[in-house]
Design a protein around this motif. Structure first.
Motif, mmCIF file in Angstrom:
data_model
loop_
_atom_site.group_PDB
_atom_site.id
_atom_site.type_symbol
_atom_site.label_atom_id
_atom_site.label_comp_id
_atom_site.label_asym_id
_atom_site.label_seq_id
_atom_site.Cartn_x
_atom_site.Cartn_y
_atom_site.Cartn_z
ATOM 1 N N ARG A 178 1.541 -17.773 2.734
ATOM 2 C CA ARG A 178 1.557 -17.262 4.103
ATOM 3 C C ARG A 178 0.580 -18.076 4.833
ATOM 4 O O ARG A 178 -0.611 -18.005 4.186
ATOM 5 C CB ARG A 178 0.951 -15.779 4.119
ATOM 6 N N ILE A 224 5.322 5.715 13.618
ATOM 7 C CA ILE A 224 5.701 5.310 12.218
ATOM 8 C C ILE A 224 6.680 6.214 11.575
ATOM 9 O O ILE A 224 7.269 5.872 10.740
ATOM 10 C CB ILE A 224 4.407 4.713 11.592
ATOM 11 N N GLN A 267 17.455 2.668 4.479
ATOM 12 C CA GLN A 267 17.027 2.166 3.342
ATOM 13 C C GLN A 267 16.576 0.489 3.648
ATOM 14 O O GLN A 267 17.355 -0.217 4.313
ATOM 15 C CB GLN A 267 18.187 1.985 2.040
ATOM 16 N N ASP A 287 3.950 -12.489 1.425
ATOM 17 C CA ASP A 287 2.541 -11.774 1.273
ATOM 18 C C ASP A 287 2.805 -10.544 0.671
ATOM 19 O O ASP A 287 3.060 -9.612 1.387
ATOM 20 C CB ASP A 287 2.142 -11.875 2.737
ATOM 21 N N ALA A 288 2.415 -10.398 -0.659
ATOM 22 C CA ALA A 288 2.562 -9.023 -1.216
ATOM 23 C C ALA A 288 1.995 -7.862 -0.496
ATOM 24 O O ALA A 288 2.413 -6.664 -0.488
ATOM 25 C CB ALA A 288 2.025 -9.327 -2.730
ATOM 26 N N ALA A 289 0.867 -8.300 0.137
ATOM 27 C CA ALA A 289 0.225 -7.223 1.012
ATOM 28 C C ALA A 289 1.033 -6.793 2.304
ATOM 29 O O ALA A 289 0.570 -5.765 2.849
ATOM 30 C CB ALA A 289 -1.194 -7.797 1.208
ATOM 31 N N ILE A 334 3.962 -6.078 2.191
ATOM 32 C CA ILE A 334 4.980 -4.909 1.750
ATOM 33 C C ILE A 334 4.418 -3.677 1.414
ATOM 34 O O ILE A 334 3.284 -3.370 0.868
ATOM 35 C CB ILE A 334 5.599 -5.679 0.233
ATOM 36 N N ASN A 335 4.961 -2.602 1.825
ATOM 37 C CA ASN A 335 4.372 -1.292 1.884
ATOM 38 C C ASN A 335 3.176 -1.084 2.564
ATOM 39 O O ASN A 335 2.472 -0.020 2.387
ATOM 40 C CB ASN A 335 4.400 -0.705 0.330
ATOM 41 N N LYS A 336 2.772 -1.791 3.492
ATOM 42 C CA LYS A 336 1.456 -1.666 4.136
ATOM 43 C C LYS A 336 1.605 -0.525 5.374
ATOM 44 O O LYS A 336 0.863 0.129 5.432
ATOM 45 C CB LYS A 336 1.059 -2.905 4.765
ATOM 46 N N ASN A 337 2.724 -0.788 6.156
ATOM 47 C CA ASN A 337 2.972 0.096 7.215
ATOM 48 C C ASN A 337 4.072 0.969 6.929
ATOM 49 O O ASN A 337 4.183 2.302 7.428
ATOM 50 C CB ASN A 337 2.969 -0.668 8.492
ATOM 51 N N VAL A 338 4.968 0.454 6.204
ATOM 52 C CA VAL A 338 6.482 1.266 6.225
ATOM 53 C C VAL A 338 6.717 1.081 4.448
ATOM 54 O O VAL A 338 6.717 -0.148 4.071
ATOM 55 C CB VAL A 338 7.375 0.526 6.946
ATOM 56 N N HIS A 339 7.239 2.052 3.978
ATOM 57 C CA HIS A 339 7.696 2.095 2.802
ATOM 58 C C HIS A 339 8.959 1.257 2.562
ATOM 59 O O HIS A 339 9.815 1.731 3.298
ATOM 60 C CB HIS A 339 7.767 3.391 2.035
ATOM 61 N N ASP A 353 12.439 -0.112 0.251
ATOM 62 C CA ASP A 353 12.967 0.494 -1.243
ATOM 63 C C ASP A 353 13.214 -0.654 -2.055
ATOM 64 O O ASP A 353 13.224 -0.441 -3.138
ATOM 65 C CB ASP A 353 14.590 1.243 -0.662
ATOM 66 N N MET A 367 -0.556 4.756 -1.587
ATOM 67 C CA MET A 367 0.063 3.670 -0.731
ATOM 68 C C MET A 367 -1.277 2.801 -0.434
ATOM 69 O O MET A 367 -1.043 1.426 -0.621
ATOM 70 C CB MET A 367 0.659 4.139 0.586
ATOM 71 N N GLN A 376 -2.176 -0.995 -1.545
ATOM 72 C CA GLN A 376 -2.312 -2.185 -0.548
ATOM 73 C C GLN A 376 -3.682 -2.755 -0.751
ATOM 74 O O GLN A 376 -3.866 -3.980 -0.911
ATOM 75 C CB GLN A 376 -2.622 -1.251 0.718
ATOM 76 N N ALA A 403 -2.992 -5.327 -3.443
ATOM 77 C CA ALA A 403 -2.219 -6.371 -2.882
ATOM 78 C C ALA A 403 -3.247 -7.418 -2.096
ATOM 79 O O ALA A 403 -3.101 -8.570 -2.169
ATOM 80 C CB ALA A 403 -1.260 -6.071 -2.053
#
Lengths: 587, 176
Positions: free
Chosen positions: A155, A293, A301, A308-310, A312-317, A319, B69, B73, B76
């Motif tokens: 990134r 959110i 789904q 950037d792995a960070a 992912i799943n930061k704000n929204v999960h 699938d 979660m 985070q 990550a």
């Protein structure tokens, strides 16, 4: 072979050349004099003198975003570095590759509160992707090469290299970029094949799919954007883009729903809300995109592709998460789609498009016509119409004009749209346009501005004039910090606290004072002629477009609301819900 | 469906011990601490020391709390810091050993002084310094054991405590 000895300043310049740098945006000062002397003695690197360090960073951002190359900034210690901080954070939040070289007091004076000393690495640590303080000239060449590698890969982001003055004059050894291998930094490229197969299978099973793509695709490059278009066409699915993603997919394409988010289109936001499969690529589920959110895309789904792995799943999960470069993953997805012989569910897709077409029929971007006052949306539409035969680059400042530009100026190519999204930096657009123009001297570069934002970096008219950069500043002047006024209208009983821009300069005289050309237009009948004159006038031009001061930017998802609770303009059938008490506390 | 995913994501805070291998370079600890403070994560305990002098690698052990979660985070975000080699969650990646050392100073005389020695014996704490009116005990163990020991010393003249924070390592053959 004898290793070549050179001064630190010479090492910096050689590293810049070897990294393919052609231009540096900067401002000299005591702690960078050896570097400026080295610049004076060579002719490979061009230096552009801005009038403020913040502007130098924004100019480098414009250069970087319109070329895909790393932008380079050179500032002095202390105030030079602190002035650059806003630009650095802007670049971090919008993932713009930059290398910012800052001067520092000599190593023996560090920590003594020396003249123009600042803890630059300390201050910029949370504002950069990475930073370095070079205390030993023997590490300098390696650090320079590493800085470029870190800035442009994974990134992308800004990297600061802090250079004490004694290191600039000390003699050291140069090493080539190929000799440098970072000990720990390994950004991902290829996405996991199993995850990609699962994702494509889910895509193929979708009844109400939507692609939601962002700046990550643009950053991955024009090839990634072409691959995206190919994948979107192969599936026949609708696509929406974020503010930073505009241009990643052609706006003129019938599968494009427009921008999504707080000021996105009705059809894009309702498609997001109603979708059953969301394919998010290079987008980070920013709060301006998601709205409330826990009411975001309740039946979806989510497939999330990001380098950037960070994110992912930061704000929204999500699938199915795929960590990798957008271009690489999109190409792999396309291969799997083909190899598995997937076809979209034709019947479901037809129904989905029928639903989307009813949303489109609301024509959410419609605005009132007037023959007495210029509507800002009209000014942008006419600007597009009268410039579309040219290779046109648009930058913006921040506020209503920015959102209107995103809504009404369509982009068919990536890297032609530069705007401050993450940080929302007023004062970004004009210097950014200078950087774009440096990179594309033959193209038309227009900064769509508001009068308040423009004043935040208007000293850069001098830079434009000095280098005869024919940047056009298209100021939608409503005498208000328009977005502030709009929120005060919606949230605070129209108490316009401090949002009126009093004591504005006469833009024509201002341009004249700097040696640029100024124009003013307030009559809608003269709008086209003024725009054409602006485009045809050589050199920098400032246009004061007096627009309707009370126009608001719709559609709008108010703070704390979900995608299916949009405020629409009065012309489009009125108002949605009022802002809740909880929403008032949100930004 | 996301409806079910939302319920799967527990809102309960969990304590996790995270081990991080970093280049021992200037500012690296500042990056880690700045990440936690800047993003509002908790640090309950933090230890750092160089563990490979030749390669100049340091190991940071962090005990933190957060919802699953947030823990994901944190890992990550740590993982994308440039000088970080490896991030490992010792709580979720199988069994681990966690130890902490405390130096506990107790100032008392008479029966209270004797009682402190007796309890120290039960906890296998060692006396590493003594005067006529004070002891310094050295105690090693899990955080909970140290907490219990210190609590018991409070009425017996506890005047000073110094704790190292948690050092942790995975059980079995694998390494960070």
């Amino acid at each position: 072979m004898l290793q070549q000895r050179m001064t630190g300043a010479e090492i910096v310049l050689k590293a810049l050349v070897d990294q393919g740098v052609e231009v540096v945006f900067g401002y000299p000062g005591g702690a960078v004099l050896p570097l400026y002397d080295a610049i004076f003695k060579q002719n490979r690197i061009r230096h552009i003198l801005t009038r403020h360090e913040q502007a130098a960073v924004h100019a480098a951002e414009g250069y970087a975003r319109s070329t895909g190359k790393v932008g380079v900034v050179l500032v002095t210690s202390g105030p030079g570095a602190t002035n650059a901080v806003t630009g650095l954070l802007d670049a971090l939040l919008d993932s713009v590759p930059l290398v910012c070289l800052s001067g520092q007091v000599p190593t023996q004076l560090i920590g003594t509160d020396a003249f123009q000393e600042a803890d630059t690495t300390g201050i910029t640590r949370p504002c950069t992707k990475h930073n370095y303080l070079v205390k030993d000239v023997e590490t300098l060449a390696g650090v320079m090469h590493e800085a470029f590698h870190v800035a442009r890969t994974g990134r992308p982001g800004p990297v600061v290299v802090d250079l004490p003055k004694n290191v600039q004059v000390a003699e050291g050894t140069y090493i080539q970029a190929e000799q440098v291998r970072h000990k720990s930094y390994r950004p991902p490229v290829k996405g996991d094949a199993t995850q990609i197969e699962k994702a494509v299978a889910l895509m193929a099973s979708a009844k109400r799919p939507v692609f939601y793509c962002g700046g990550g695709v643009v950053n991955s490059g024009p090839a990634a954007c072409a691959a995206l278009a190919d994948l979107v066409h192969a599936t026949g699915y609708p696509i929406t883009l974020t503010l930073q993603g505009l241009g990643a997919f052609p706006a003129s394409d019938s599968q494009f729903l427009g921008m999504l988010g707080m000021h996105g289109t009705y059809e894009a936001n309702l498609a997001m809300h109603g979708c059953d499969v969301m394919v998010a690529i290079g987008a980070r589920f920013d709060d301006r995109v998601t709205g409330k959110i826990d009411g975001f895309a309740p039946n979806a789904q989510i497939i999330h592709v990001d380098v950037d792995a960070a994110s992912i799943n930061k704000n929204v999960h999500s699938d199915i998460a795929i960590i990798g470069d957008a271009g690489s993953v999109i190409a792999d997805m396309r291969v799997v789609w083909e190899a598995q012989g997937y076809r979209p569910d034709a019947e479901a897709l037809t129904q989905w498009w029928r639903q989307i077409d009813t949303w489109r029929a609301r024509k959410c971007l419609a605005f009132g016509a007037s023959d007495t006052v210029i509507k800002p949306q009209l000014a942008i539409k006419r600007l597009h119409e009268l410039s579309k035969h040219l290779d046109t680059y648009i930058t913006t400042e921040v506020g209503q004009h920015q959102m209107w530009a995103a809504q009404h100026f369509p982009f068919d190519q990536p890297q032609h749209w530069m705007t401050s999204g993450g940080l929302g930096t007023m004062g970004y657009g004009f210097p950014s346009a200078l950087g774009v123009q440096i990179a594309h001297p033959e193209s038309l570069v227009v900064c769509i501005a508001g009068e308040a934002s423009f004043m935040m970096n208007m000293q850069e008219i001098a830079t434009a004039v000095q280098y005869q950069l024919p940047v056009k500043v298209f100021i939608l002047n409503n005498c208000y910090m328009g977005m502030v006024r709009q929120w005060q209208e919606l949230l605070h009983g129209s108490r316009y606290s401090e949002s009126h821009t009093e004591a504005l300069p006469d833009i024509v005289k201002l341009a004249d004072a700097f040696g640029a050309t100024g124009m003013v237009v307030s009559n809608p009948a003269e709008l086209d002629a003024t725009i054409t004159r602006m485009i045809e006038t050589p050199g920098p031009v400032l246009v004061d477009v007096r627009v309707d001061p009370f126009e608001n930017c719709f559609p709008m998802i108010p703070s704390g609301a979900t995608h299916d609770n949009m405020l629409l303009g009065e012309l489009v059938g009125g108002r949605g819900p009022a802002v809740t008490e909880a929403g008032k506390g949100l930004v | 469906m996301r409806g079910t995913n939302v319920t799967q994501i527990s809102e309960l805070s969990e304590s996790h011990t995270i081990a991080v291998l970093v280049d021992n370079e200037a500012g690296v600890l500042g990056r880690v601490i700045g990440l936690f403070s800047g993003r509002g994560y908790n640090i309950e305990s933090l230890t750092v020391s160089e563990v490979d002098h030749r390669e100049r690698l340091s190991r940071i052990n962090i005990v933190t709390t957060g919802t699953p979660m947030v823990i994901e985070q944190i890992k990550a975000q740590l993982g994308r810091l440039v000088p970080i080699h490896r991030v490992r969650d010792l709580t979720s990646d199988g069994p681990s050993v966690q130890r902490e050392l405390a130096l506990v100073k107790v100032a008392s005389t008479g029966e209270r002084r004797v009682e402190s020695l007796r309890i120290a014996d039960i906890f296998r704490a060692r006396v590493v310094d003594s005067t006529n009116e004070s002891f310094v005990f050295e105690i090693v163990g899990k955080t909970g054991k140290l907490d219990a020991f210190i609590r018991l010393m409070e009425p017996l003249g506890l005047i000073d405590v110094s704790r190292t924070g948690v050092a942790a390592i995975s059980r079995g053959m694998d390494s960070l």
